[in-house]
Design an enzyme around this catalytic site. Structure first.
Site, PDB file in Angstrom:
ATOM      1  N   LYS A 179       0.689  -1.097  -0.051  1.00  0.00           N
ATOM      2  CA  LYS A 179      -0.046  -0.061  -0.048  1.00  0.00           C
ATOM      3  C   LYS A 179       1.007   1.321   0.040  1.00  0.00           C
ATOM      4  O   LYS A 179       1.637   1.519   0.886  1.00  0.00           O
ATOM      5  CB  LYS A 179      -0.696  -0.179   1.166  1.00  0.00           C
ATOM      6  CG  LYS A 179      -2.122   1.160   1.256  1.00  0.00           C
ATOM      7  CD  LYS A 179      -2.832   1.447   2.323  1.00  0.00           C
ATOM      8  CE  LYS A 179      -2.054   2.484   3.177  1.00  0.00           C
ATOM      9  NZ  LYS A 179      -1.844   3.716   2.541  1.00  0.00           N
ATOM     10  N   GLY A 232       7.225   5.156   7.877  1.00  0.00           N
ATOM     11  CA  GLY A 232       6.247   6.437   8.009  1.00  0.00           C
ATOM     12  C   GLY A 232       6.623   7.114   9.295  1.00  0.00           C
ATOM     13  O   GLY A 232       7.646   7.014   9.761  1.00  0.00           O
ATOM     14  N   THR A 236       2.535   6.754  13.747  1.00  0.00           N
ATOM     15  CA  THR A 236       1.810   5.708  13.087  1.00  0.00           C
ATOM     16  C   THR A 236       2.632   4.372  13.312  1.00  0.00           C
ATOM     17  O   THR A 236       1.958   3.454  13.447  1.00  0.00           O
ATOM     18  CB  THR A 236       1.582   5.857  11.526  1.00  0.00           C
ATOM     19  OG1 THR A 236       1.325   7.519  11.564  1.00  0.00           O
ATOM     20  CG2 THR A 236       0.843   5.144  11.125  1.00  0.00           C
ATOM     21  N   GLU A 254      10.531   1.764   9.610  1.00  0.00           N
ATOM     22  CA  GLU A 254      11.496   2.870   9.598  1.00  0.00           C
ATOM     23  C   GLU A 254      10.664   3.962   9.520  1.00  0.00           C
ATOM     24  O   GLU A 254       9.670   4.526   9.117  1.00  0.00           O
ATOM     25  CB  GLU A 254      11.862   2.666   7.981  1.00  0.00           C
ATOM     26  CG  GLU A 254      12.438   1.617   7.470  1.00  0.00           C
ATOM     27  CD  GLU A 254      13.969   1.574   8.085  1.00  0.00           C
ATOM     28  OE1 GLU A 254      14.560   2.507   8.367  1.00  0.00           O
ATOM     29  OE2 GLU A 254      14.553   0.425   7.810  1.00  0.00           O
ATOM     30  N   CYS A 288      13.110  11.704   5.946  1.00  0.00           N
ATOM     31  CA  CYS A 288      13.675  11.344   7.294  1.00  0.00           C
ATOM     32  C   CYS A 288      15.023  11.663   7.799  1.00  0.00           C
ATOM     33  O   CYS A 288      15.549  11.626   9.013  1.00  0.00           O
ATOM     34  CB  CYS A 288      13.000  10.005   7.544  1.00  0.00           C
ATOM     35  SG  CYS A 288      13.917   8.806   6.395  1.00  0.00           S
ATOM     36  N   GLU A 389      10.148  16.322  15.012  1.00  0.00           N
ATOM     37  CA  GLU A 389      10.451  16.283  13.648  1.00  0.00           C
ATOM     38  C   GLU A 389       9.373  17.305  12.751  1.00  0.00           C
ATOM     39  O   GLU A 389       8.030  16.916  12.732  1.00  0.00           O
ATOM     40  CB  GLU A 389      10.158  14.852  12.986  1.00  0.00           C
ATOM     41  CG  GLU A 389      10.582  14.574  11.662  1.00  0.00           C
ATOM     42  CD  GLU A 389      10.350  13.251  11.044  1.00  0.00           C
ATOM     43  OE1 GLU A 389       9.149  12.619  11.280  1.00  0.00           O
ATOM     44  OE2 GLU A 389      11.458  12.527  10.429  1.00  0.00           O
TER      45      GLU A 389
HETATM   46  O1  TXE Z   1       2.623   9.616   7.823  1.00  0.00           O
HETATM   47  P1  TXE Z   1       2.081   8.213   8.035  1.00  0.00           P
HETATM   48  P2  TXE Z   1       1.816  11.075   7.842  1.00  0.00           P
HETATM   49  C1  TXE Z   1       6.666  11.689   9.437  1.00  0.00           C
HETATM   50  C2  TXE Z   1       6.595  12.947   9.148  1.00  0.00           C
HETATM   51  C3  TXE Z   1       5.317  13.406   9.120  1.00  0.00           C
HETATM   52  C4  TXE Z   1       4.665  12.393  10.047  1.00  0.00           C
HETATM   53  C5  TXE Z   1       3.187  12.284   9.609  1.00  0.00           C
HETATM   54  O2  TXE Z   1       7.211  13.806  10.480  1.00  0.00           O
HETATM   55  O3  TXE Z   1       4.876  14.932   9.424  1.00  0.00           O
HETATM   56  O4  TXE Z   1       5.162  11.422   9.835  1.00  0.00           O
HETATM   57  O5  TXE Z   1       3.039  11.728   8.317  1.00  0.00           O
HETATM   58  C6  TXE Z   1      -0.039   4.679   6.294  1.00  0.00           C
HETATM   59  N1  TXE Z   1      -2.398   1.237   9.515  1.00  0.00           N
HETATM   60  N2  TXE Z   1       7.011  11.011   8.261  1.00  0.00           N
HETATM   61  O6  TXE Z   1       0.763  10.991   8.781  1.00  0.00           O
HETATM   62  O7  TXE Z   1       0.705   8.172   8.589  1.00  0.00           O
HETATM   63  C7  TXE Z   1      -0.273   5.836   5.545  1.00  0.00           C
HETATM   64  O8  TXE Z   1      -1.482   5.532   4.534  1.00  0.00           O
HETATM   65  C8  TXE Z   1      -1.585   1.074   8.483  1.00  0.00           C
HETATM   66  C9  TXE Z   1       8.315  10.408   8.203  1.00  0.00           C
HETATM   67  O9  TXE Z   1       1.590  11.581   6.524  1.00  0.00           O
HETATM   68  O10 TXE Z   1       3.053   7.432   8.786  1.00  0.00           O
HETATM   69  C10 TXE Z   1       0.829   5.739   4.639  1.00  0.00           C
HETATM   70  O11 TXE Z   1       0.997   4.909   3.444  1.00  0.00           O
HETATM   71  N3  TXE Z   1      -0.955   2.198   7.672  1.00  0.00           N
HETATM   72  C11 TXE Z   1       8.417   9.442   7.381  1.00  0.00           C
HETATM   73  C12 TXE Z   1       2.030   5.265   5.705  1.00  0.00           C
HETATM   74  O12 TXE Z   1       1.323   4.940   6.554  1.00  0.00           O
HETATM   75  C13 TXE Z   1      -1.102   3.257   8.090  1.00  0.00           C
HETATM   76  C14 TXE Z   1       7.748   9.430   6.062  1.00  0.00           C
HETATM   77  C15 TXE Z   1       2.838   6.568   6.143  1.00  0.00           C
HETATM   78  O13 TXE Z   1       1.839   7.396   6.867  1.00  0.00           O
HETATM   79  C16 TXE Z   1      -2.311   3.511   9.115  1.00  0.00           C
HETATM   80  C17 TXE Z   1       6.524  10.058   6.056  1.00  0.00           C
HETATM   81  C18 TXE Z   1      -2.560   2.608   9.840  1.00  0.00           C
HETATM   82  N4  TXE Z   1      -3.463   2.760  10.843  1.00  0.00           N
HETATM   83  C19 TXE Z   1       6.242  10.868   7.040  1.00  0.00           C
HETATM   84  N5  TXE Z   1      -2.265   5.129   9.195  1.00  0.00           N
HETATM   85  C20 TXE Z   1       9.816   8.720   7.120  1.00  0.00           C
HETATM   86  N6  TXE Z   1      10.260   7.961   7.939  1.00  0.00           N
HETATM   87  O14 TXE Z   1      10.400   8.722   6.074  1.00  0.00           O
HETATM   88  C21 TXE Z   1      -1.471   5.273   8.386  1.00  0.00           C
HETATM   89  N7  TXE Z   1      -0.870   4.410   7.492  1.00  0.00           N
END
Ligand code: TXE
Length: 487
Positions: A179, A232, A236, A254, A288, A389
């Site tokens: 996904k 992510g 989350t 990660e 990140c 962050e």
């Molecule tokens: O990411 P999410 P968000 C950080 C960055 C950002 C914050 C929030 O600080 O401001 O995270 O970002 C899926 N069950 N990073 O909310 O939610 C979602 O659909 C399963 C750092 O946009 O972490 C997407 O595919 N999956 C980071 C993925 O998780 C779920 C990169 C990431 O989204 C879910 C991005 C659930 N319950 C943001 N809820 C890095 N490490 O590089 C969400 N998702």
């Protein structure tokens, strides 16, 4: 390419594009101008169930295919990504707001490399054997595919991170339910068609689109999905760990970072400055690994501060489709507002904005989500700007006097993903590298990647490592076989 029509992003299950069972859709908004790019399948448990059925049917043939067969198909997928580089780059830039040049020269090529690398790595993957001397036995480790696995990826480096998970999972003989982020769904969708053209058997890769709380959650919960690889946000990630732990699935996380960029006076100053601009603002700071906390040795602090602010102010914030743009749009309205909210809450006693700190105007695109590159001088490492962050084009700056002080500040944060150290003193690089708590350390460079190295973070930045053989280990189950023999 006949992947999706321009306005609808469908699921890709059992080798075919299909509507979501619940006929529910999300909007895909262009962050560069706020217009509607199209609609995205918003999948549910039922779609995930269909994907798991397809994957389970494909599993035994795929795990029994020869390494050469898998390697050949993965190589072809990588080749097709390269062949379609331009259209993938355009779509990636539209979905995410990233400058087209970045998508074209860094991210889509890396997506191709992910497939090429693991196509090759799987042919070199070996396991251990141990002769139990004196006991007349030999032990070896059989590494078998896990079965059906789940890969969930974010929006900041969409195809790059999506393929970083999928390629090793497939190479190791697993079938995948993947996904992408609902904010950046289309290049992942295009990958389905490329996999068909490369001859990947149907059902081996299934792409389920939609919200994390629906499709994502269903992937976490599905009993037949044996492992989850997730990239992510840390919040989350914590939720993912909580859902997955009682189900005893293998888990790789990660997550976020708040990485120190440490600049000593004896470094190659020009290189440090130039790279710092990049490590601060690349992809609008939405990586990140960005070095968002800059610590500069006191003797060069004032000079560095002036030079950094001057260079940051010269960066071109613009429409992502323009090649001269260095800073494009933030990925979404929500994220744009989240980053801006940090500026509203600054305490004058704690921090001062040296440049930026507000939305940027891009002519003709008033509804786009643009933010000026921002440098903030902070008084202490405990302030919110240094602890959370922000994930935007925002860096903080602080002086330090000695190694002990800067090591303490580098570690005084809940994250532990990466660090950058600028110095010519080799002994110092080793002292700091051993003491700084993070998974990746760059000395006199930033984000120089070799795909063979273990990649991941400590503390709240994640659990486990991906990359190279670590990824192949994650996506296989090691089984100890002990054979006794008679003399
Ligand atoms: O990411 P999410 P968000 C950080 C960055 C950002 C914050 C929030 O600080 O401001 O995270 O970002 C899926 N069950 N990073 O909310 O939610 C979602 O659909 C399963 C750092 O946009 O972490 C997407 O595919 N999956 C980071 C993925 O998780 C779920 C990169 C990431 O989204 C879910 C991005 C659930 N319950 C943001 N809820 C890095 N490490 O590089 C969400 N998702």
């Amino acid at each position: 390419m006949n992947r999706v029509n321009s306005s609808t992003t469908l699921n890709f299950i059992n080798g075919k594009y299909c509507d979501p069972v619940g006929d529910d859709w999300l909007e895909n908004i262009n962050p560069a101008d706020g217009t509607l790019l199209g609609r995205i399948a918003n999948s549910t448990e039922q779609d995930v169930e269909n994907a798991v059925i397809a994957a389970s049917n494909a599993q035994s043939n795929w795990s029994e295919s020869t390494l050469e067969q898998r390697s050949r198909i993965l190589t072809k997928i990588g080749d097709l990504i390269e062949k379609n580089l331009e259209s993938l780059a355009i779509i990636e830039s539209e979905d995410s707001g990233k400058p087209i040049d970045r998508a074209r020269t860094i991210e889509i090529p890396r997506a191709a490399s992910n497939f090429h690398f693991f196509a090759n790595a799987i042919t070199q993957f070996s396991s251990e054997s141990h002769e139990s001397v004196g006991q007349n036995a030999i032990n070896f480790t059989l590494r078998q595919p896990l079965g059906v696995v789940g890969c969930i990826s974010p929006w900041n480096l969409p195809l790059y991170l999506f393929t970083w998970k999928i390629a090793p999972a497939l190479a190791a003989g697993n079938c995948v339910i993947a996904k992408p982020s609902e904010l950046t769904p289309r290049t992942a969708s295009m990958l389905g068609d490329l996999c068909n053209r490369a001859g990947l058997p149907v059902g081996v890769l299934n792409i389920v689109q939609g919200a994390g709380t629906g499709a994502g959650q269903a992937i976490l919960e599905h009993e037949k999905i044996k492992a989850i690889s997730f990239t992510g946000g840390t919040a989350t990630g914590e939720h993912v760990a909580r859902v997955v732990a009682p189900k005893f699935k293998k888990l790789s996380l990660e997550l976020g970072g708040k990485n120190p960029n440490i600049i000593f006076a004896d470094c190659n100053y020009e290189r440090a400055l130039e790279t710092t601009i990049h490590s601060s603002f690349a992809n609008q700071g939405q990586i990140c690994l960005c070095g968002s906390r800059i610590f500069v040795e006191s003797s060069v602090y004032e000079k560095f501060k002036a030079d950094l602010v001057a260079r940051a102010s010269q960066l071109t914030v613009g429409h992502p489709s323009k090649t001269e743009t260095t800073i494009g749009a933030m990925v979404s309205g929500d994220h744009y507002r989240k980053v801006l909210s940090y500026f509203d809450e600054i305490e004058p006693t704690e921090a001062a904005i040296l440049c930026g700190g507000k939305p940027a105007t891009v002519e003709g695109h008033a509804q786009g989500f643009y933010i000026e590159p921002t440098v903030i001088e902070v008084q202490h490492n405990q302030c919110r700007l240094n602890q959370e962050e922000i994930f935007g084009p925002v860096v903080t700056l602080m002086p330090f006097d000695n190694e002990e002080e800067v090591i303490a500040m580098a570690n005084d944060v809940k994250y532990g993903l990466s660090a950058t150290i600028w110095t010519k003193d080799l002994d110092r690089t080793m002292r700091l590298s051993k003491k700084i708590e993070c998974g990746v350390i760059w000395i006199n460079t930033w984000l120089m990647r070799d795909l063979r190295t273990p990649f991941g973070g400590m503390k709240n930045s994640g659990v486990g490592r991906e990359g190279g053989l670590e990824a192949l280990r994650f996506f296989t189950e090691p089984k100890n076989i002990c054979i006794a023999f008679e003399n």
